[in-house]
Write a protein that holds these residues in place. Structure first.
Motif: not given
Length: 426
Positions: A111-134
């Motif tokens: 749900g948070t992935f979709n919030l940031l990657g889809v819904t907030m993208k429509k508000l003009g906020i970009e999100c980069t998803f990363v592997d935190v183990d990197a």
């Protein structure tokens, strides 16, 4: 109540009865609050005085529970929301506007992935998803001049990735942005992110904090440690005048409580998402037994994980309490008392055996929920993460046959017996 242990805080923090007053937190089930003069009401609207005038912004029941959660996390202030989703949205949107950027763990709840990657993208906020183990040098490449926050979960839902909080906090701070940690699964009983450098903590209080699947809610807690003014060019919403409140500057007027004050007086004012006082009352009841339940959840989950790991039909088990688990050492560092009651595992054969197994359970329930007193199961690829494509599922650490098992506080032998008979049907 900073001098007390967390078990005492869960019972005593937040509500302090007056002489002759109710010992239990009252339910202030009222939308509005009366004042004798117009001037007094005006000062409340101008944030010149503290008080209550409309429950969409603040309510005494809600504030008492928020104060308790802030105390449990070791923060300076907290705000309750109507859901965990709302909490994560407000936590980011409070400091991030159109044209800006956030970094988020790819293993985060669907749900948070979709919030940031889809819904907030429509508000003009970009999100980069990363592997935190990197490695840190690889993660550093995700930061941009317009990055405003990093968001991750202390224990990822459902991949159960344990966040290296110190590493992520160090990275975030080296780029002048705060680290936001969703601490839903671990709870402050088992993990205190602020002690490891996190700046803001969020919760879906719907889960372990409530513990009985009675209310939906969320919380945002601010440590008060991030220096917003040191990066005023990035966080101008906190460090420049707010015209909707006659030009007040939140950092100047409210100091360490600037972040939560802005979220309450601005975002909650305009967007709503306040929890009902009744829901907050129920949440408070759940919080009183949180330490007892978390101890039992962790004990039961450890026994169940060991049983599953030894079963011939189980291909793999993800649970940081197992010595061979990838995150065992990180769990020992950040969560020495235990992680949570959630296990993810995969049966040999993939999706079809997983479905047969779930349909054969008798004690455990198939529900769109997790982290309450009752044992329950869910198939992430079909349920919570079904909006993700195959590549996104892989990045989130979810295979087609993964089962998320939320171990309850029933007798552990009864839980294992139910799992055993269902495995025979798989």
């Amino acid at each position: 109540m900073s001098d007390y242990q967390i078990e005492t805080k869960c019972i005593q923090s937040g509500w302090q009865p007056e002489n002759g007053g109710p010992r239990m937190l009252p339910i202030y089930q009222s939308t509005t609050f009366k004042y004798d003069t117009s001037e007094h009401m005006g000062k409340l609207f101008d944030l010149e005085e503290e008080g209550y005038f409309y429950t969409r912004l603040q309510n005494p029941t809600n504030d008492a529970v928020a104060a308790k959660i802030a105390d449990l996390e070791g923060g300076v202030a907290a705000m309750l929301t109507s859901s965990g989703q709302a909490a994560n949205f407000y936590a980011v949107f409070n400091i991030c506007e159109a044209g800006e950027h956030v970094i988020c763990a790819s293993s985060i709840y669907g749900g948070t992935f979709n919030l940031l990657g889809v819904t907030m993208k429509k508000l003009g906020i970009e999100c980069t998803f990363v592997d935190v183990d990197a490695p840190e040098e690889e993660l550093a490449k995700a930061f941009k001049p317009n990055t405003r926050a990093v968001l991750a979960e202390s224990i990822a839902n459902p991949a159960l990735v344990i966040l290296d909080i110190e590493k992520m906090a160090r990275l975030a701070h080296s780029h002048g942005v705060p680290l936001i940690v969703d601490n839903t699964f671990a709870t402050p009983v088992n993990c205190r992110p602020f002690e490891w450098g996190a700046d803001i903590v969020t919760h879906s209080t719907t889960k372990y904090m409530d513990g009985h699947a009675m209310q939906v809610g969320g919380a945002i807690v601010d440590s008060g440690n991030f220096d917003w003014e040191a990066y005023g060019d990035k966080f101008h919403g906190l460090t420049t005048p707010d015209d909707s409140y006659h030009g007040i500057i939140y950092t100047k007027k409210f100091g360490k409580k600037a972040y939560i004050t802005k979220a309450t007086s601005q975002l909650m004012r305009d967007l709503g998402s306040i929890p009902s006082p009744m829901n907050c009352f129920l949440l408070n009841v759940g919080l009183e037994t949180l330490p007892l339940r978390m101890e039992r959840h962790c004990y039961n989950a450890q026994k169940v994980a060991e049983f599953l790991q030894a079963h011939e039909k189980v291909a793999s088990v993800n649970f940081a309490g197992l010595p061979g688990d990838k995150y065992h050492e990180l769990a020992k560092k950040y969560m020495p008392k235990g992680t949570c009651g959630v296990i993810s595992f995969e049966l040999k054969g993939g999706r079809e055996p997983a479905v047969r197994f779930m349909d054969s359970l008798k004690l455990a329930s198939i529900v769109t929920h997790v982290a309450d007193a009752k044992t329950c199961v869910l198939h992430p690829a079909s349920h919570t993460h079904r909006q993700l494509n195959d590549q996104q599922l892989k990045e989130a650490g979810i295979s087609p046959g993964m089962i998320r098992l939320s171990v309850g506080i029933e007798n552990v032998q009864d839980i294992i017996q139910d799992l055993s008979q269902a495995l025979e049907q798989a």
